[in-house]
Write an enzyme that holds these catalytic residues in place. Structure first.
Site, PDB file in Angstrom:
ATOM      1  N   ALA A  10       0.848  -1.204   0.000  1.00 33.08           N
ATOM      2  CA  ALA A  10       0.000   0.000   0.000  1.00 33.08           C
ATOM      3  C   ALA A  10       0.877   1.246   0.000  1.00 33.08           C
ATOM      4  O   ALA A  10       0.559   2.261   0.615  1.00 33.08           O
ATOM      5  CB  ALA A  10      -0.920  -0.021   1.228  1.00 33.08           C
ATOM      6  N   GLY A  11       2.000   1.135  -0.695  1.00 32.26           N
ATOM      7  CA  GLY A  11       2.920   2.278  -0.770  1.00 32.26           C
ATOM      8  C   GLY A  11       2.489   3.250  -1.847  1.00 32.26           C
ATOM      9  O   GLY A  11       1.297   3.476  -2.068  1.00 32.26           O
ATOM     10  N   GLN A  12       3.481   3.809  -2.552  1.00 31.67           N
ATOM     11  CA  GLN A  12       3.190   4.830  -3.562  1.00 31.67           C
ATOM     12  C   GLN A  12       2.330   4.277  -4.692  1.00 31.67           C
ATOM     13  O   GLN A  12       1.333   4.879  -5.077  1.00 31.67           O
ATOM     14  CB  GLN A  12       4.504   5.373  -4.149  1.00 31.67           C
ATOM     15  CG  GLN A  12       5.383   6.085  -3.147  1.00 31.67           C
ATOM     16  CD  GLN A  12       4.917   7.509  -2.935  1.00 31.67           C
ATOM     17  OE1 GLN A  12       3.811   7.758  -2.468  1.00 31.67           O
ATOM     18  NE2 GLN A  12       5.765   8.450  -3.287  1.00 31.67           N
ATOM     19  N   ILE A  13       2.744   3.131  -5.244  1.00 31.41           N
ATOM     20  CA  ILE A  13       1.959   2.570  -6.356  1.00 31.41           C
ATOM     21  C   ILE A  13       0.647   1.993  -5.824  1.00 31.41           C
ATOM     22  O   ILE A  13      -0.421   2.212  -6.408  1.00 31.41           O
ATOM     23  CB  ILE A  13       2.739   1.481  -7.128  1.00 31.41           C
ATOM     24  CG1 ILE A  13       4.064   2.045  -7.658  1.00 31.41           C
ATOM     25  CG2 ILE A  13       1.910   0.942  -8.306  1.00 31.41           C
ATOM     26  CD1 ILE A  13       4.945   1.035  -8.379  1.00 31.41           C
ATOM     27  N   ARG A  82      13.627   1.623  -6.043  1.00 27.88           N
ATOM     28  CA  ARG A  82      15.030   2.015  -6.249  1.00 27.88           C
ATOM     29  C   ARG A  82      15.378   3.319  -5.554  1.00 27.88           C
ATOM     30  O   ARG A  82      14.512   4.159  -5.352  1.00 27.88           O
ATOM     31  CB  ARG A  82      15.278   2.243  -7.743  1.00 27.88           C
ATOM     32  CG  ARG A  82      15.369   1.015  -8.521  1.00 27.88           C
ATOM     33  CD  ARG A  82      15.928   1.327  -9.891  1.00 27.88           C
ATOM     34  NE  ARG A  82      14.898   1.661 -10.863  1.00 27.88           N
ATOM     35  CZ  ARG A  82      15.174   2.012 -12.113  1.00 27.88           C
ATOM     36  NH1 ARG A  82      16.431   2.120 -12.510  1.00 27.88           N
ATOM     37  NH2 ARG A  82      14.210   2.268 -12.961  1.00 27.88           N
ATOM     38  N   ARG A  88      17.252  -1.694 -11.349  1.00 24.75           N
ATOM     39  CA  ARG A  88      16.163  -2.540 -10.828  1.00 24.75           C
ATOM     40  C   ARG A  88      16.742  -3.857 -10.302  1.00 24.75           C
ATOM     41  O   ARG A  88      16.264  -4.412  -9.319  1.00 24.75           O
ATOM     42  CB  ARG A  88      15.143  -2.823 -11.929  1.00 24.75           C
ATOM     43  CG  ARG A  88      14.385  -1.590 -12.388  1.00 24.75           C
ATOM     44  CD  ARG A  88      13.309  -1.923 -13.405  1.00 24.75           C
ATOM     45  NE  ARG A  88      12.617  -0.727 -13.866  1.00 24.75           N
ATOM     46  CZ  ARG A  88      12.979  -0.014 -14.941  1.00 24.75           C
ATOM     47  NH1 ARG A  88      14.002  -0.385 -15.665  1.00 24.75           N
ATOM     48  NH2 ARG A  88      12.293   1.065 -15.276  1.00 24.75           N
ATOM     49  N   ASN A  95      13.692  -8.083  -2.621  1.00 18.42           N
ATOM     50  CA  ASN A  95      12.321  -8.259  -3.124  1.00 18.42           C
ATOM     51  C   ASN A  95      11.960  -9.730  -3.372  1.00 18.42           C
ATOM     52  O   ASN A  95      10.791 -10.103  -3.315  1.00 18.42           O
ATOM     53  CB  ASN A  95      12.103  -7.403  -4.381  1.00 18.42           C
ATOM     54  CG  ASN A  95      11.923  -5.933  -4.008  1.00 18.42           C
ATOM     55  OD1 ASN A  95      11.798  -5.589  -2.835  1.00 18.42           O
ATOM     56  ND2 ASN A  95      11.915  -5.055  -5.001  1.00 18.42           N
ATOM     57  N   ILE A 118       3.996  -6.083 -10.066  1.00 13.69           N
ATOM     58  CA  ILE A 118       4.657  -4.828 -10.476  1.00 13.69           C
ATOM     59  C   ILE A 118       6.034  -4.701  -9.811  1.00 13.69           C
ATOM     60  O   ILE A 118       6.896  -3.956 -10.239  1.00 13.69           O
ATOM     61  CB  ILE A 118       3.753  -3.606 -10.141  1.00 13.69           C
ATOM     62  CG1 ILE A 118       2.407  -3.714 -10.874  1.00 13.69           C
ATOM     63  CG2 ILE A 118       4.448  -2.295 -10.480  1.00 13.69           C
ATOM     64  CD1 ILE A 118       1.486  -2.503 -10.747  1.00 13.69           C
ATOM     65  N   HIS A 175      12.120  -5.809 -18.588  1.00 13.63           N
ATOM     66  CA  HIS A 175      11.889  -4.448 -18.080  1.00 13.63           C
ATOM     67  C   HIS A 175      13.189  -3.936 -17.463  1.00 13.63           C
ATOM     68  O   HIS A 175      13.341  -3.853 -16.265  1.00 13.63           O
ATOM     69  CB  HIS A 175      10.777  -4.504 -17.032  1.00 13.63           C
ATOM     70  CG  HIS A 175      10.378  -3.166 -16.496  1.00 13.63           C
ATOM     71  ND1 HIS A 175      10.090  -2.086 -17.292  1.00 13.63           N
ATOM     72  CD2 HIS A 175      10.174  -2.746 -15.220  1.00 13.63           C
ATOM     73  CE1 HIS A 175       9.742  -1.064 -16.532  1.00 13.63           C
ATOM     74  NE2 HIS A 175       9.787  -1.433 -15.269  1.00 13.63           N
TER      75      HIS A 175
HETATM   76  N1  APR Z   1       4.098  -7.744   2.351  1.00 13.78           N
HETATM   77  C1  APR Z   1       3.308  -6.702   2.059  1.00 13.78           C
HETATM   78  N2  APR Z   1       3.765  -5.457   1.857  1.00 13.78           N
HETATM   79  C2  APR Z   1       5.075  -5.249   1.984  1.00 13.78           C
HETATM   80  C3  APR Z   1       5.968  -6.293   2.300  1.00 13.78           C
HETATM   81  C4  APR Z   1       5.433  -7.584   2.491  1.00 13.78           C
HETATM   82  N3  APR Z   1       6.204  -8.626   2.803  1.00 13.78           N
HETATM   83  N4  APR Z   1       7.213  -5.766   2.355  1.00 13.78           N
HETATM   84  C5  APR Z   1       7.108  -4.450   2.068  1.00 13.78           C
HETATM   85  N5  APR Z   1       5.801  -4.139   1.852  1.00 13.78           N
HETATM   86  C6  APR Z   1       5.231  -2.831   1.540  1.00 13.78           C
HETATM   87  C7  APR Z   1       5.909  -1.681   2.251  1.00 13.78           C
HETATM   88  O1  APR Z   1       5.476  -1.581   3.592  1.00 13.78           O
HETATM   89  C8  APR Z   1       5.462  -0.492   1.383  1.00 13.78           C
HETATM   90  O2  APR Z   1       4.298   0.149   1.901  1.00 13.78           O
HETATM   91  O3  APR Z   1       5.377  -2.538   0.168  1.00 13.78           O
HETATM   92  C9  APR Z   1       5.153  -1.126   0.032  1.00 13.78           C
HETATM   93  C10 APR Z   1       6.022  -0.610  -1.106  1.00 13.78           C
HETATM   94  O4  APR Z   1       5.702   0.718  -1.311  1.00 13.78           O
HETATM   95  P1  APR Z   1       6.777   1.827  -1.715  1.00 13.78           P
HETATM   96  O5  APR Z   1       7.992   1.674  -0.871  1.00 13.78           O
HETATM   97  O6  APR Z   1       6.083   3.136  -1.738  1.00 13.78           O
HETATM   98  O7  APR Z   1       7.195   1.381  -3.201  1.00 13.78           O
HETATM   99  P2  APR Z   1       6.440   1.656  -4.583  1.00 13.78           P
HETATM  100  O8  APR Z   1       6.921   2.928  -5.176  1.00 13.78           O
HETATM  101  O9  APR Z   1       4.977   1.461  -4.403  1.00 13.78           O
HETATM  102  O10 APR Z   1       7.057   0.485  -5.484  1.00 13.78           O
HETATM  103  C11 APR Z   1       6.861  -0.863  -5.144  1.00 13.78           C
HETATM  104  O11 APR Z   1       7.064  -1.610  -7.430  1.00 13.78           O
HETATM  105  O12 APR Z   1       7.757  -0.570  -9.398  1.00 13.78           O
HETATM  106  C12 APR Z   1       8.121  -1.373  -8.330  1.00 13.78           C
HETATM  107  O13 APR Z   1      10.461  -0.900  -8.126  1.00 13.78           O
HETATM  108  C13 APR Z   1       9.211  -0.757  -7.498  1.00 13.78           C
HETATM  109  O14 APR Z   1       9.722  -2.815  -6.424  1.00 13.78           O
HETATM  110  C14 APR Z   1       9.092  -1.565  -6.238  1.00 13.78           C
HETATM  111  C15 APR Z   1       7.574  -1.787  -6.116  1.00 13.78           C
END
Ligand code: APR
Length: 318
Positions: A10-13, A82, A88, A95, A118, A175
């Protein structure tokens, strides 16, 4: 009954995906994150915009896989993005661990879901996800090609002063820096891009620069943001795939799909045009490639294979 989309991460994407899905009234949304507060907070925030935006879907946040059960679609962005200067591929170790945990979480709770990955490095992570989860290969797919193609089309439209909807193109392969812009299948206002070069409307050098900018499109944004990576265009691309599946639209979209002999390659995930409908990946479309395109596509797939071999060294169960 409304369809159910679970967003793992539930991060940025993830947050942007939830917002777009709500605005389109596409499905109920469960936001899942190990940081439950972020998932719950974003779900509540978006839900509170429903009176303003007039959508009618249910949004919730959780860190319990039980709440995600029987999802129709799962979109995975769990993982680390990143930092400036990273590729990547640098994200592989961390990851991979996260995706293993996610695969365990979803495989029994949503065995019939269409799963869109993604998380980067995309092609290797989606392949690992399919292996870890044992979900059917036609229901596990990666989002990359729509984004890369969209970046390429946008840059071309800026250069040629032509609206984006008048440009057709595909970016295929892995990618990463080896992705392949299919110039033979690129058309601007009904004209082949190769003809535009002959007519002097764009030089080969300029086109090469645009292709190069597309390959580094993600890194350009990472550098600007300093913290985190692109999220608006990746989320839009993920939603297009989910919508195509849920509405059985059978569009041809470039996605990271499992190849079993198509494009002369086997047992690997890479970006190719696929037809997405209610059956998941219903068909892999084999474009006619020029000899250059063939060679570059092969190189790109080879680099995905090398990285998957590196993943196997990290986790021998793969
Ligand atoms: N289970 C669920 N969520 C998790 C886990 C897990 N085991 N580990 C990390 N997360 C959550 C983090 O808490 C965070 O809220 O994944 C979220 C990732 O969000 P962001 O750090 O904002 O990353 P974002 O920009 O959304 O990108 C996520 O997509 O495009 C790719 O390279 C990018 O690998 C990255 C991914």
């Amino acid at each position: 009954m409304k369809k159910k989309i679970t967003l793992i991460g539930a991060g940025q994407i993830g947050g942007t995906l939830a917002h777009l899905i709500a605005l389109k009234d596409l499905a109920d949304v469960v936001l899942f994150d190990v940081a439950a507060g972020i998932a719950k907070g974003k779900a509540l925030d978006i839900a509170q915009s429903s009176p303003v935006n007039g959508f009618n879907v249910n949004l919730s946040g959780t860190d319990d896989y039980e709440d995600t059960k029987n999802s129709d679609v799962i979109i995975i962005t769990a993982g680390v993005p990143r930092k400036p200067g990273m590729t990547r591929d640098d994200l592989l170790g961390i990851n991979l661990k996260i995706i293993k945990e996610v695969a365990e979480g979803i495989k029994n709770t949503s065995p019939n879901a269409f799963v869109i990955c993604i998380t980067n490095p995309l092609d290797v992570i989606v392949m690992a996800l399919q292996k870890y989860s044992s979900l059917p290969k036609n229901k596990v797919i990666g989002m990359a090609g729509i984004l890369d193609s969209s970046r390429f089309i946008y840059f071309l439209s800026q250069e040629l002063k032509v609206p984006v909807d008048k440009i057709k193109s595909f970016v295929l392969g892995g990618h990463g820096d080896s992705m392949v812009a299919m110039l033979g299948s690129t058309e601007v206002d009904g004209q082949k891009i190769t003809d535009l070069i002959k007519e002097g409307k764009i030089s080969k050098e300029r086109l090469d620069q645009i292709v190069d900018r597309t390959k580094k499109g993600g890194a350009e944004i990472v550098k600007y943001l300093e913290k985190g990576s692109a999220f608006y265009a990746p989320a839009a691309s993920g939603v297009e795939m989910a919508e195509c599946y849920l509405k059985d639209l059978k569009k041809q979209l470039p996605c990271a799909a499992h190849l079993d002999g198509e494009y002369g390659t086997k047992d690997i995930y890479a970006g190719v045009p696929v037809i997405i409908g209610s059956g998941g990946v219903e068909k892999i479309v084999e474009l006619q490639l020029s000899s250059d395109e063939k060679e570059n596509f092969k190189k790109s797939v080879d680099s995905v294979r090398d990285l998957f071999n590196a993943a196997k060294k990290i986790d021998t169960s793969l």
